[in-house]
Scaffold this active site. Sequence first.
Site, PDB file in Angstrom:
ATOM      1  N   ARG A  50     -53.898  23.053  20.484  1.00 13.06           N
ATOM      2  CA  ARG A  50     -53.735  22.634  21.872  1.00 13.06           C
ATOM      3  C   ARG A  50     -54.744  23.267  22.821  1.00 13.06           C
ATOM      4  O   ARG A  50     -55.329  22.593  23.672  1.00 13.06           O
ATOM      5  CB  ARG A  50     -52.329  22.987  22.380  1.00 13.06           C
ATOM      6  CG  ARG A  50     -51.297  21.946  22.128  1.00 13.06           C
ATOM      7  CD  ARG A  50     -49.936  22.607  21.972  1.00 13.06           C
ATOM      8  NE  ARG A  50     -49.957  23.385  20.753  1.00 13.06           N
ATOM      9  CZ  ARG A  50     -49.638  22.898  19.555  1.00 13.06           C
ATOM     10  NH1 ARG A  50     -49.184  21.694  19.440  1.00 13.06           N
ATOM     11  NH2 ARG A  50     -49.750  23.643  18.464  1.00 13.06           N
ATOM     12  N   THR A  51     -54.904  24.574  22.715  1.00 10.88           N
ATOM     13  CA  THR A  51     -55.732  25.258  23.715  1.00 10.88           C
ATOM     14  C   THR A  51     -57.181  24.763  23.631  1.00 10.88           C
ATOM     15  O   THR A  51     -57.777  24.370  24.632  1.00 10.88           O
ATOM     16  CB  THR A  51     -55.652  26.784  23.523  1.00 10.88           C
ATOM     17  OG1 THR A  51     -54.282  27.162  23.597  1.00 10.88           O
ATOM     18  CG2 THR A  51     -56.439  27.515  24.597  1.00 10.88           C
ATOM     19  N   LYS A  79     -71.644  37.193   8.597  1.00  9.97           N
ATOM     20  CA  LYS A  79     -72.794  38.000   8.158  1.00  9.97           C
ATOM     21  C   LYS A  79     -72.731  39.392   8.770  1.00  9.97           C
ATOM     22  O   LYS A  79     -73.670  40.181   8.637  1.00  9.97           O
ATOM     23  CB  LYS A  79     -74.105  37.332   8.595  1.00  9.97           C
ATOM     24  CG  LYS A  79     -74.327  35.942   8.060  1.00  9.97           C
ATOM     25  CD  LYS A  79     -75.688  35.432   8.561  1.00  9.97           C
ATOM     26  CE  LYS A  79     -75.863  33.959   8.278  1.00  9.97           C
ATOM     27  NZ  LYS A  79     -77.041  33.416   8.966  1.00  9.97           N
ATOM     28  N   ARG A 100     -61.279  32.604  22.095  1.00  7.45           N
ATOM     29  CA  ARG A 100     -60.035  33.128  21.493  1.00  7.45           C
ATOM     30  C   ARG A 100     -60.420  34.048  20.345  1.00  7.45           C
ATOM     31  O   ARG A 100     -61.325  33.729  19.566  1.00  7.45           O
ATOM     32  CB  ARG A 100     -59.164  31.987  20.981  1.00  7.45           C
ATOM     33  CG  ARG A 100     -58.000  32.490  20.139  1.00  7.45           C
ATOM     34  CD  ARG A 100     -57.015  31.410  19.796  1.00  7.45           C
ATOM     35  NE  ARG A 100     -56.252  31.007  20.966  1.00  7.45           N
ATOM     36  CZ  ARG A 100     -55.223  30.163  20.922  1.00  7.45           C
ATOM     37  NH1 ARG A 100     -54.849  29.634  19.768  1.00  7.45           N
ATOM     38  NH2 ARG A 100     -54.561  29.844  22.013  1.00  7.45           N
ATOM     39  N   HIS A 128     -52.908  35.532  27.532  1.00  4.55           N
ATOM     40  CA  HIS A 128     -53.253  34.113  27.364  1.00  4.55           C
ATOM     41  C   HIS A 128     -53.146  33.469  28.749  1.00  4.55           C
ATOM     42  O   HIS A 128     -52.249  32.672  29.027  1.00  4.55           O
ATOM     43  CB  HIS A 128     -52.268  33.486  26.373  1.00  4.55           C
ATOM     44  CG  HIS A 128     -52.665  32.149  25.823  1.00  4.55           C
ATOM     45  ND1 HIS A 128     -53.719  31.414  26.312  1.00  4.55           N
ATOM     46  CD2 HIS A 128     -52.126  31.418  24.801  1.00  4.55           C
ATOM     47  CE1 HIS A 128     -53.815  30.285  25.620  1.00  4.55           C
ATOM     48  NE2 HIS A 128     -52.858  30.272  24.702  1.00  4.55           N
TER      49      HIS A 128
HETATM   50  C1  NCD Z   1     -49.797  30.133  21.506  1.00  5.15           C
HETATM   51  C2  NCD Z   1     -50.868  31.144  21.221  1.00  5.15           C
HETATM   52  O1  NCD Z   1     -51.871  30.843  20.589  1.00  5.15           O
HETATM   53  O2  NCD Z   1     -50.673  32.268  21.648  1.00  5.15           O
HETATM   54  N1  NCD Z   1     -50.174  28.811  21.294  1.00  5.15           N
HETATM   55  C3  NCD Z   1     -50.861  28.135  22.244  1.00  5.15           C
HETATM   56  O3  NCD Z   1     -51.845  28.601  22.775  1.00  5.15           O
HETATM   57  N2  NCD Z   1     -50.380  26.926  22.616  1.00  5.15           N
HETATM   58  C4  NCD Z   1     -48.527  30.464  20.852  1.00  5.15           C
HETATM   59  C5  NCD Z   1     -48.466  30.557  19.372  1.00  5.15           C
HETATM   60  O4  NCD Z   1     -49.465  30.470  18.658  1.00  5.15           O
HETATM   61  O5  NCD Z   1     -47.356  30.733  18.886  1.00  5.15           O
END
Ligand code: NCD
Length: 281
Positions: A50-51, A79, A100, A128
């Site tokens: 999703r993100t 590497k 991320r 987040h």
């Molecule tokens: C979350 C995350 O990555 O922290 N997911 C997200 O970004 N929608 C929650 C999760 O992975 O459980």
Amino acid sequence: MNTNIITTDNFTRSWIEQVHTRSAALIKNGFQATLSGKIITTCFFEPSTRTRLSFTSAAQRLGASVLGFDSVTSTSTTKGESLEDTIRMVSNYGDVIVMRHPEAGSADRAAQVAGVPVINAGDGANQHPSQTLLDLFTIKQGIGRLDDFTILMIGDIEHSRVVHSLSTTLKLFNNVEQLLINPLTQDYKPHLNKADIILVTRVQTERFTDKHQADLLQNSYKISLQDVEAMKPTCKIISPLPRTSELPTNIDAVPQAYYFQQASFGVPVRAALLENVLGVW
Ligand code: NCD
């Protein structure tokens, strides 16, 4: 205008409300090419559906182009390249870095060396922030207010960056009661009828050294139709997703289930955020 979006700690209520106003306008009026000519780089050292895709969709709907990677296996990290060197390079290729990474503090490290703004799309169990903007937008849409409500958070509280980011930010609003429940040590059921919002998170198995502990926690909660009966009819169940067994599909059709609606807000909210970071408003 905010440049780096690393943590929710420096969020203000008025800035959040501006992001939400812009998000709502994008939903209502559609997207224009406000980011035409810009390049968004996505650096995902940890899995995401999703993100990453909602940032990508938002960028493309605003006329930007997107490049990046979605796993370290195709990068020079394998590497032995340091995070800092990777980020220095990527700074040359685009106008903003959406990143991320599995380590807490990594987004801050990246921002120290990046020549362009960094948006933290999740750093380990720490933060987040774009999810928090999305969660608050969802709450506003779902119950019509960001003051005077009770939120019950159930799940892997300790390892959830979603809970950590949201929980601190809720302190900016008035009269918000937060009930954070680790279902392994506390029963959530007596609290179901008090909540206006119920945030259910999965067990962050990847952050456990002892997988047996992760299994114990996972098996300690599952929202049932009987649980839904106990909720206020106006309550909304939200989740960052993905889900595993804690949100069974047989509750998807109840009026309280709001998590798919929530996920749909990811594009306009992240679009508004990208515009802000890139100085459109
Ligand atoms: C979350 C995350 O990555 O922290 N997911 C997200 O970004 N929608 C929650 C999760 O992975 O459980």
